[in-house]
Design a protein around this motif. Structure first.
Motif, mmCIF file in Angstrom:
data_model
loop_
_atom_site.group_PDB
_atom_site.id
_atom_site.type_symbol
_atom_site.label_atom_id
_atom_site.label_comp_id
_atom_site.label_asym_id
_atom_site.label_seq_id
_atom_site.Cartn_x
_atom_site.Cartn_y
_atom_site.Cartn_z
ATOM 1 N N MET A 195 -24.349 -7.765 -10.503
ATOM 2 C CA MET A 195 -24.460 -7.914 -9.053
ATOM 3 C C MET A 195 -25.633 -8.818 -8.680
ATOM 4 O O MET A 195 -26.494 -8.446 -7.895
ATOM 5 C CB MET A 195 -24.622 -6.550 -8.386
ATOM 6 C CG MET A 195 -23.370 -5.698 -8.446
ATOM 7 S SD MET A 195 -23.490 -4.206 -7.444
ATOM 8 C CE MET A 195 -23.385 -4.887 -5.787
ATOM 9 N N ASP A 198 -23.972 -14.580 -5.597
ATOM 10 C CA ASP A 198 -23.333 -14.557 -4.275
ATOM 11 C C ASP A 198 -23.383 -15.966 -3.696
ATOM 12 O O ASP A 198 -24.206 -16.286 -2.852
ATOM 13 C CB ASP A 198 -24.064 -13.566 -3.357
ATOM 14 C CG ASP A 198 -23.424 -13.443 -1.983
ATOM 15 O OD1 ASP A 198 -22.198 -13.637 -1.884
ATOM 16 O OD2 ASP A 198 -24.162 -13.170 -1.025
ATOM 17 N N ASP A 254 -20.092 -7.772 -8.201
ATOM 18 C CA ASP A 254 -19.922 -8.921 -7.314
ATOM 19 C C ASP A 254 -18.419 -9.137 -7.084
ATOM 20 O O ASP A 254 -17.598 -8.320 -7.492
ATOM 21 C CB ASP A 254 -20.603 -10.163 -7.897
ATOM 22 C CG ASP A 254 -20.058 -10.553 -9.275
ATOM 23 O OD1 ASP A 254 -18.944 -10.115 -9.638
ATOM 24 O OD2 ASP A 254 -20.744 -11.297 -9.995
#
Length: 296
Positions: A195, A198, A254
């Motif tokens: 994660m 982005d 993600d």
């Protein structure tokens, strides 16, 4: 000579913890990923270029124990031996051996209920693993650090760092079996994996195979924080080990299915410099809000 070296190490570690106390949470999370991905040396002067070999994973466990201590909690080792699913491999070589690291943040009132928050700490061979899964370590550390500051917690929280996720989810399988054997009253399990990427800056996350209960609280928290929550059927990381044994579990990652995922996963390019720390911060806040809702 040995006594002098031990004293020097203890002093160095104590100073390291004191300096971390003056850091913001984000600065601490950045330091964690730097240490785990070999961007800087560990306190003992060694560098983690990857977290795959026996020695690398041992160093990782020692470091994870240190960061647990830094928030005033006691690290525990959960050693295990698991058979390989391939009997020939198990016969010719060795069964899987490893150790998870965990700690318990106790409820502030008497409680037999637990929430599990976990992330794997190993990486593929020769892979720095900054996003996969230094990001998961940093996010879970951040959320539990903040939860520890709450005046009231009606539920105990188990923070666990899994060994050998990259080898058939062995560490989380062993830990799920441990919890099942101990018959702990587990309300929910939240595992975090990969994660730190982005590219479109929307802070969106994917929730993997959530129960309706978990989906509802994540969606509600997402609305509050303006974080898009997408649900998927991905079943290839640590939450699977818990779901298989009947636990109320989900995984956070993600946008793997939506296409906005870490492009350097499982390669030597998965470095600290590729981590999106705005996404780390928003994901930490999301996990914190969800767990806070569960324990209030």
């Amino acid at each position: 000579m040995l006594k002098s070296l031990i004293i020097i190490f203890i002093l160095h570690f104590s100073l390291s913890l004191q300096s971390q106390e003056n850091m913001t949470l984000l600065e601490q999370q950045k330091l964690i990923i730097k240490n785990l991905s070999g961007d800087i040396e560990l306190a003992n002067g060694k560098t983690l270029k990857a977290r795959s070999t026996k020695e690398e994973r041992k160093l990782s466990r020692e470091y994870l124990s240190e960061i647990i201590i830094s928030i005033g909690l006691k690290p525990e080792y959960h050693s295990y031996k698991m058979p390989n699913i391939n009997p020939l491999v198990d016969l010719l070589f060795n069964p899987f051996k490893g150790a998870n690291i965990y700690t318990i943040l106790p409820a502030t009132t008497e409680s037999d209920e637990y929430i599990v928050i976990g992330a794997h700490f190993d990486s593929k061979r020769n892979c720095p693993g900054a996003i996969d899964n230094g990001s998961g370590i940093a996010i879970t550390f951040g959320a539990v650090s903040r939860l520890a500051d709450l005046q009231s917690r009606r539920v105990n929280i188990i923070l666990v760092y899994f060994d050998q996720e990259e080898e058939e989810l062995v560490g989380s399988q062993a830990f799920a079996k441990k919890l099942k054997k101990e018959k702990l009253n587990i309300l929910s399990v939240h595992t975090i994996d990969t994660m730190g990427w982005d590219s479109d800056g929307d802070n969106a996350i994917e929730l993997e195979l959530p129960t309706e209960y978990l989906k509802s609280i994540y969606v509600e928290a997402g609305k509050k924080l303006d974080i898009p929550i997408y649900t998927t059927k991905v079943n290839s990381t640590d939450h699977h080990s818990f779901r298989e044994l009947g636990f109320n579990a989900t995984g956070l990652t993600d946008e793997l299915v939506n296409g906005d995922f870490a492009p350097f996963k499982d390669t030597e390019k998965d470095t600290y410099q590729t981590v999106n720390f705005d996404f780390i911060t928003s994901s930490t806040q999301l996990l914190y809000e969800v767990i806070k809702t569960e324990i209030e």
